[in-house]
Structure formats: structure tokens, C-alpha cells
Design an enzyme around this catalytic site. Sequence first.
Site, mmCIF file in Angstrom:
data_model
loop_
_atom_site.group_PDB
_atom_site.id
_atom_site.type_symbol
_atom_site.label_atom_id
_atom_site.label_comp_id
_atom_site.label_asym_id
_atom_site.label_seq_id
_atom_site.Cartn_x
_atom_site.Cartn_y
_atom_site.Cartn_z
ATOM 1 N N TRP A 1 0.827 -1.201 0.000
ATOM 2 C CA TRP A 1 0.000 0.000 0.000
ATOM 3 C C TRP A 1 0.864 1.255 0.000
ATOM 4 C CZ3 TRP A 1 -0.485 3.969 3.597
ATOM 5 C CH2 TRP A 1 -1.558 4.832 3.420
ATOM 6 N N HIS A 2 1.960 1.239 0.764
ATOM 7 C CA HIS A 2 2.851 2.402 0.790
ATOM 8 C C HIS A 2 3.475 2.638 -0.574
ATOM 9 C CE1 HIS A 2 2.750 2.280 5.238
ATOM 10 N NE2 HIS A 2 3.099 3.544 5.141
ATOM 11 N N ASP A 3 4.006 1.587 -1.154
ATOM 12 C CA ASP A 3 4.657 1.711 -2.460
ATOM 13 C C ASP A 3 4.970 0.306 -2.954
ATOM 14 O OD1 ASP A 3 5.645 2.854 -4.703
ATOM 15 O OD2 ASP A 3 7.290 3.933 -3.735
#
Length: 616
Positions: free
Chosen positions: A499-501
Site C-alpha cells: 500500500w505504501h509503495d
Amino acid sequence: MTVLSFFRELYSLDTLDTRFTTSSSTPLKTVDGNSSKTVERDGKATPADTSPPRWRTPEFYIYLLVFLFCVPQMYWAVVQVSQPDSPSYSKYEPLLSPGWLFGRKVDNSDGQYAGFRDNIPVLAVLVIVHPLLRRAYERLFPSYTEVSNGSANPKAGVQSANQRLRYRLAFDFWSALVYIAALNGSSFLKIILILFINFKIGTTLPRNAIPTTTWVFNIVILFANELCQGYRYSAIGNILSVPAAAEWGKTLDSYGGLNPRWEVLFKITILRMISFNFDHYWALDRSRAGSPIEKKQLDPSALSERDRVAMPAPEWTFTSFRAYVAYILYPPLYLAGPIVTFNDYISQCTYQSPSISTRRTTLYGIRFLLTLFCMEFLQHTTYAVAISKVTSDWSVYTPFQLSMLAYFNLHIIWLKLMIPWRFFRLWALVDGIDPPENMIRCMSDNYSPFGFWRSWHRSFNRWTIRYIYIPMGGGPGGGQGRVRGILNMLAVFTFVAMWHDINLRLLMWGWLVTFFFVPEILATMAFPKSKWKTRPNTYRVLCGIGGVGNVLMMMAANLVGFAVGLDGLMGLVRGIIGSWQGAVFMLAACSTLFVGVQVMFEHREEEKRNGVRLKC
């Protein structure tokens, strides 16, 4: 009021978020604007099973001396390597910008925080204008009266509350459309299309198909947004092989708004999309049992936080596209959160949370400004971020300097996330919505991976527990349950990393965080607190040693994920312990960390003595 009492109130947990001083199952009742404890709570605090205070013991006087000596040295070590006469200054100077404090340049090289810092004037105007426009809207259409808690006429109160909900949703809907159009320009159409598809998944599919389809769709969108770079209209036109469409696409792409790369910050929106679908999915099952408010005879204007989150919103709000868009694109929380569930949002739109008062919001705003100034002070006096971006040869720094560069890098990460979160939460508070506080403790006040995760991006942590962790079976119980709990945590942190990257570095961070839970679980099993009741000081020392190990592991994981990466971390480690001087320093550093952990223990004991029990 004395200056000391003012600062005590300013930095109290109750000012930060009443959720920290109130059980999630306790109804909030009334507001008293003249008290620092402005929310009256049902029930009595549980007697604290705590030890006598140790602050005035010889042991803690020694700890005080350690703090007075070490903390200035820690800060000064980074200041020294941030001076113009530093050997590597010429390498990172191009990353510095003109400053406004002490005649020094400012390290604004972190792109994520720079995007927020550079737009603070515009955002500050929005914090003022958006709530004023709502007040003007309410004056133009005065069709409801404010709901007072404990109204003498329940039917009139419910009718007024429903009117309040509809008027807030109407304003939020139209203000959100204007906000997104200005922010993301022509990409507004792509956002609405994605929202509409998700809405149809959550409201028209058979109930059993909603969970799987929701997860598949949103994870696909998470990947597709990044891989397709926001679906540029010109690229779509080229795929269609229509020259006119490609030209029109270029024209539309040129109207990108204030934030053309809408897909970068859309990840928060995906969490709200999942929240809406699952809250509706669970509401379909619970609706058969009747209204929980009527069954439990609860006061809808003074629900506990747990009830606000768990109790389904009115059925019509789940089928209203206007209510859905108002929630998903709610301007104060659209860009970065904190995350509020759909049920909680609708509940607070119906009845304003009693936790909101003018005094508490004002104090929270003052606290935000002081934190913002703290960040400015660090950015002007320490250049840890710029140094870490350009340094490949760490041998030019001493082990102490290297460790402090890593340490202050983590502090900058903590501040750069906390400040935007607090800003947007302040905006929501001014507008009458109370979202959870995302940062509970200072980065330097954590000794447990479990506690650290609960206190860092707290609203996201609560979201993962509600929508991933519990549906997968929850946490460790015993035997196979502990293994399952660890596997569930691995799944959670894999999602969190993606989700972050979408990159290997963050996946490594997620797996490292999960791996670092294992020692704490094993230590808890090997040294249960119940068996050390007769030797509390020995147990405290053992826990302190374990806490030092936890701190080192957490620092390593977050440096890998959010700062220097694995190669950078290995370079830092070699620079710190690659000589006998480094080994001696590491021993001294662990001793200092032990002192810090003991102070953390006593800080939490002090909170318990005051009736506050946080699981972090």
C-alpha cells in the site's frame, strides 16, 4: 492559570485525543468548555496495579544526569556535520534551500514533506474558508436546529439529527467535488469513475460476492494506478488509435490541477472505499436483527467510539451515492487522513462528537504550531536528510556521528508524517468531525514493536485490524494460534508495504517488522510477568535489556523502509561497528538506550497511576 498548568493541559493526552483517556466502550456525554477534562465519562477508572513512583529515587536521579549529558551531545553531533566547514558540505549543499532561521539554509530535500511545507499558506486558507462556507450554507438553509445531547423531546431530536446529517452530506458532497476538481483537474473524471465502480460492487452485487470482489478490485486499482501512471488521457487516445482522441487527451492532460499526480495520494482513498463496502456488507447481516441502538436502549447522541464504528449507519446512506462520495472525498481527510470508517463518519455527521470543544481544538492547534516550529528548527540546524541522500562513503563520519545521523533521520520521518496528519485532523476538528490521532508517542518513546505499530499511523493500524486482521482470524492465542497470529501479521504488513509503495525495499520493511515481532512474542512466553511478581526489579531489568534489542531492530527496519534502504543500512552498520572504537561506542549506546527504556517504563507506570492505560 499558571504557565506550568497551561503546558500540562496543552501536552495532556486528553487534549491530544480523548480516545487515549476514555475507554472505547464508554459513552461520551457532555462538554464543559472550562475544563481540561471536557468530556464527562460513565463508569469509574479501574484501580491501577502499579508500582510506587520511582522518579525521586537515586536510580532515576542518575538517569536524569545521563539525559542531561547525552541529549545535547546527540543533537550537537548532527549540528557539527551540518556546518559549512564539514568535509561533505559541498556535496549536499545543492539540496539545501534558502531558510528564514538563524541565517542558515533549510534542508527541504525530502520531497514528500516539501510538498506539504511549500503549500502550507494555501492549506491554511482552506482551514479557515471551508468551515466558514459550511456556516454560511447552514445560515442560507436553516432547516434544522442544533441537536443538544439529552434533548427533552427525543422525537424532535432524532428528526433534527437526521436533518443535520442530510445537510452535512449535501455540503460535503458539493464541496468535495469542487475540491477534487481544483486539486486534480481533469483527473476528476477518472476518480469519479473508480468510485462509481466500487460503489456498485458494494451495493449491487450479491452479499457473498462483496468481500472478494472488493479486495480484488481495490488491489488491482492500487497496482494499476501506479503502473499506468494515472491513466493519462493521451495514452488512452493512443491505445484507441484515434488521432483526434490523442489530441484531446493531451489537452485534458494539460489541466492537471494543483496536484496532477492524483494517483500518488489516492491510496488513502482506497482504504475508505474498502471501509464503505465492508461496513455495508456487515450491515446487511446485522439489519435483520433490528436497530442495535433500540435493542440496547442507547443514546444515539452519546455513543461510545466502539459503537460509532461498529453500529451500521442508516440503510439509506449505503444506497446514496451522494453520501458515499461525501465520505470518500471529505476534503479535510482526503489527502492524508486520518482514516475514519464510514459508520463513524455518518454517526458524527448526525450528532457532533461531545469530544469536540472550542478550547480543546484551540489547544490542539497551538500544539500543532509548536510541532511545526520544532520541525523548522531541526531542518535549519540539522541536515540529516540531505546528508543521507548524497553520502556513499560513511567512513568520513565517526561511529557516534553515524548513529546520530540515522537517529535524526528517523525523527525527521516521524515529524514529516505527524505534521500533515495533525494538520488535516485539525481541519476536521474545526469542521466538526473528530478523527483518531495518528501519532500517540514520540518516536523516542517506543520500546516494543507491538506498541510502536499501535502508536504509529494509528488510524491505519485500527483500519488493518478491523478489515484485515480480525477477518483473517485475529491474533495469537496459543500453540497453533501463535503461529497463525504471526502469519496473519505477515499478511497485514505485506499489504501495508504494498500500500505504501510497490517496491522491494518496502516489502523488506514489512517482512522485517513482522520478523521483529517474533523475539517479543518468544520473550513474553519465556518470561511471563506472573512468575516474577516477587522480583519486580529483576523483571524490569530483563525487560529493559529486551527493550534495547527491540529499539535497535525497529530503527533498522524503519531505516530500510523509509530512509537509506538495505545497502545504506549496511554501510551505516559497518561504519559504526567496523572498528574497536565503534564496538566500544555500541556498548555505550546500548547502555544509554537501557536508561531510556527504564524511563519509558516509568512513564507508562505514571500514566497508569493517572488512570490511563494505552497498549503502546
